[in-house]
Design a protein around this motif. Sequence first.
Motif, PDB file in Angstrom:
ATOM      1  N   ASP A   1       0.821  -1.213   0.000  1.00 32.58           N
ATOM      2  CA  ASP A   1       0.000   0.000   0.000  1.00 32.58           C
ATOM      3  C   ASP A   1       0.858   1.267   0.000  1.00 32.58           C
ATOM      4  N   LEU A   2       1.908   1.230  -0.806  1.00 29.93           N
ATOM      5  CA  LEU A   2       2.764   2.402  -0.946  1.00 29.93           C
ATOM      6  C   LEU A   2       2.159   3.328  -1.977  1.00 29.93           C
ATOM      7  N   ARG A   3       2.103   4.590  -1.653  1.00 28.17           N
ATOM      8  CA  ARG A   3       1.451   5.588  -2.505  1.00 28.17           C
ATOM      9  C   ARG A   3       2.422   6.703  -2.859  1.00 28.17           C
ATOM     10  N   GLU A   4       2.124   7.327  -3.975  1.00 20.49           N
ATOM     11  CA  GLU A   4       2.878   8.507  -4.370  1.00 20.49           C
ATOM     12  C   GLU A   4       2.457   9.647  -3.459  1.00 20.49           C
ATOM     13  N   ILE A   5       3.438  10.284  -2.834  1.00 22.19           N
ATOM     14  CA  ILE A   5       3.127  11.443  -1.992  1.00 22.19           C
ATOM     15  C   ILE A   5       4.004  12.606  -2.436  1.00 22.19           C
ATOM     16  N   ALA A   6       3.648  13.785  -1.992  1.00 23.74           N
ATOM     17  CA  ALA A   6       4.367  14.998  -2.394  1.00 23.74           C
ATOM     18  C   ALA A   6       5.855  14.848  -2.149  1.00 23.74           C
ATOM     19  N   GLY A   7       6.626  15.268  -3.132  1.00 25.10           N
ATOM     20  CA  GLY A   7       8.074  15.214  -3.015  1.00 25.10           C
ATOM     21  C   GLY A   7       8.666  13.970  -3.626  1.00 25.10           C
TER      22      GLY A   7
END
Length: 154
Positions: free
Chosen positions: A147-153
Amino acid sequence: MAGFVGEAVLSGFIQKLVDMVTSPEFWKYARKEQVDSELKRLKNILIKIYVVLNDAEEKQMTNPLVKIWLDELRDLAYDVEDILDDFATEALRSSMMAQPQQGTTKARGMLSSLIPSASTSNSSMRSKIEEITARLQDISAQKNDLDLREIAGG
């Protein structure tokens, strides 16, 4: 804290691999050797992994599986670098041998011996790239299970 610094280094390392794969010299040689579609796939997978590294850095403290994933990714990234270095060496050797040189054939022979051929056939290079791309694809698929998601940065 040491884990975060290590993962920041991993982010930088993955970014370096993406930069290597996107260099114009790389693509010129890839087209010549007819491995550009394989390199494009490798680049896309690296980018998909790169954009979730910030999330993985945060989750590794609470999820030991994410920490294991990051360790496996780090090991695989070294293998990717080795293959890309071989490819870059071949690209450099090819461009040096193709350029008109001032000097004799003997000088070209010396240059050729100084830059050893890591792989002289495009089928060998293609199989190396396909193998490492398949391994990257496997680890990339695991990011969804974690459940790894793209996050800011990222």
